[in-house]
Design an enzyme around this catalytic site. Structure first.
Site, PDB file in Angstrom:
ATOM      1  N   TYR A  81       0.832  -1.199   0.000  1.00 37.10           N
ATOM      2  CA  TYR A  81       0.000   0.000   0.000  1.00 37.10           C
ATOM      3  C   TYR A  81       0.867   1.250   0.000  1.00 37.10           C
ATOM      4  CZ  TYR A  81       0.845   1.068   4.980  1.00 37.10           C
ATOM      5  OH  TYR A  81       1.421   1.407   6.177  1.00 37.10           O
TER       6      TYR A  81
ATOM      7  N   ARG B  12       8.079   3.889  -4.933  1.00 36.10           N
ATOM      8  CA  ARG B  12       8.215   2.922  -3.843  1.00 36.10           C
ATOM      9  C   ARG B  12       7.210   1.786  -3.997  1.00 36.10           C
ATOM     10  NH1 ARG B  12       7.807   5.079   2.228  1.00 36.10           N
ATOM     11  NH2 ARG B  12       5.633   5.395   1.571  1.00 36.10           N
TER      12      ARG B  12
ATOM     13  N   ARG C  47      -8.835 -20.403  -0.749  1.00 33.02           N
ATOM     14  CA  ARG C  47      -7.702 -20.122   0.132  1.00 33.02           C
ATOM     15  C   ARG C  47      -6.614 -21.171  -0.056  1.00 33.02           C
ATOM     16  NH1 ARG C  47      -5.558 -21.310   5.201  1.00 33.02           N
ATOM     17  NH2 ARG C  47      -4.693 -19.496   6.316  1.00 33.02           N
TER      18      ARG C  47
ATOM     19  N   LYS D 135       6.559  -1.920   1.867  1.00 33.87           N
ATOM     20  CA  LYS D 135       5.387  -1.339   2.546  1.00 33.87           C
ATOM     21  C   LYS D 135       4.178  -2.259   2.370  1.00 33.87           C
ATOM     22  CE  LYS D 135       3.177   3.184   3.225  1.00 33.87           C
ATOM     23  NZ  LYS D 135       3.679   3.402   4.608  1.00 33.87           N
TER      24      LYS D 135
ATOM     25  N   GLU E 234      11.995   2.678  14.324  1.00 32.38           N
ATOM     26  CA  GLU E 234      11.163   3.774  13.811  1.00 32.38           C
ATOM     27  C   GLU E 234       9.922   3.898  14.677  1.00 32.38           C
ATOM     28  OE1 GLU E 234      10.213   2.814   9.746  1.00 32.38           O
ATOM     29  OE2 GLU E 234      10.005   0.697  10.203  1.00 32.38           O
TER      30      GLU E 234
END
Length: 284
Positions: free
Chosen positions: A33, A52, A101, A148, A180
């Protein structure tokens, strides 16, 4: 007016937006995301966010369904349809849905692309005037934080713990060093006036706002050191702050209930925030 969102090529009211229960983003957090801030109806640092995104997809082998130019057009259309002036656009790209799944997946699977807007007060946030309080918290995330992904459960648990302790956020600790914030990059300013932040690696997200700040700080005359620092050093710092796409820069005024510096938002943090906003508006 109901918000208009984007789902796999269609602009639809949010109440009509649907994604399969078999989508791998839902079942496995097999997704990446980005969040791009919007000021004055304009995208901020969007090229960096989309670059990114492409990197994250390459690292995970997720197929990009559109070009960066097409994504920008989608974002701009959502801004217009939702009359967004200030806030952000959330973009999520999952590996897709194979109809059931299964841990394994086919490389040819078609990805799922979702975008939506969020109206937020970014410039006049009260967090800037008063600063935020953070607590230290063990970093239990996976080893590829430079990608990310939507695997954000550790961050959710950490932020919940912070709020339960009367704080605003966390600074994550691994092997004795700050990695972070819960959803941000972390910085301190030493008593000598040097700006310190952790160097880029697989251990932290390569923040787009961080990259912009590292360029802007060079014009302020403030010295920069990219190195590890401990929570104890942070507590003894002159000031501290975080950066992210939707916070820009927020001063940190306390760590584990101990004031940072004089317990007020620091001058360097506030200066960098002002410069960043001015620069962003000038180039958007």
């Amino acid at each position: 007016m109901e918000r208009i969102v984007y789902v796999n090529g269609a602009y639809v009211p949010e109440s009509e937006a649907k994604v399969s229960i078999f989508d791998r983003g839902f079942l496995f957090a097999d997704a990446v995301y980005e969040v791009t801030s919007v000021l004055d109806g304009k995208l901020i640092d969007n090229a960096g966010h989309l670059a990114r995104l492409e990197r994250s997809c390459r690292e995970l082998g997720i197929k990009m369904p559109t070009t960066a130019e097409q994504l920008t057009s989608i974002q701009q259309t959502l801004i217009e349809k939702n009359h967004l002036v200030e806030g952000g656009i959330y973009l999520q790209l999952t590996r897709g849905n194979e109809g059931d799944r299964d841990f394994s997946y086919q490389d040819a699977i078609e990805p799922t692309l979702v975008l939506f807007t969020q109206a937020k007060q970014l410039v006049d946030s009260p967090k800037v005037k008063h600063g935020i309080k953070v607590i230290s918290f063990g970093d239990i995330r996976w080893k590829r934080r430079d990608i990310k992904t939507t695997s954000l459960l550790p961050a959710c648990l950490a932020k919940h713990a912070a709020h339960a302790a009367g704080a605003d956020d966390v600074w994550l600790i691994e092997d004795g060093y700050v990695t972070e914030g819960g959803s941000s990059n972390a910085y301190i300013v030493t008593q000598e006036g040097t700006l310190v932040t952790r160097p880029l690696s697989h251990d932290i997200l390569h923040g787009i706002t961080r990259a912009a700040l590292m360029k802007l700080v060079q014009d302020t005359g403030v010295a920069i050191e990219e190195r590890l620092f401990t929570i104890e050093e942070a507590m003894q710092a002159k000031e501290a702050f975080i950066s992210s796409a939707t916070t820009f820069v927020w001063p940190v005024v306390a760590i584990d209930d101990q004031p940072v510096g004089d317990g007020q938002p620091g001058s360097i943090a506030l200066q960098l925030r002002d410069i960043y906003i001015q620069t962003a508006r000038a180039h958007s």
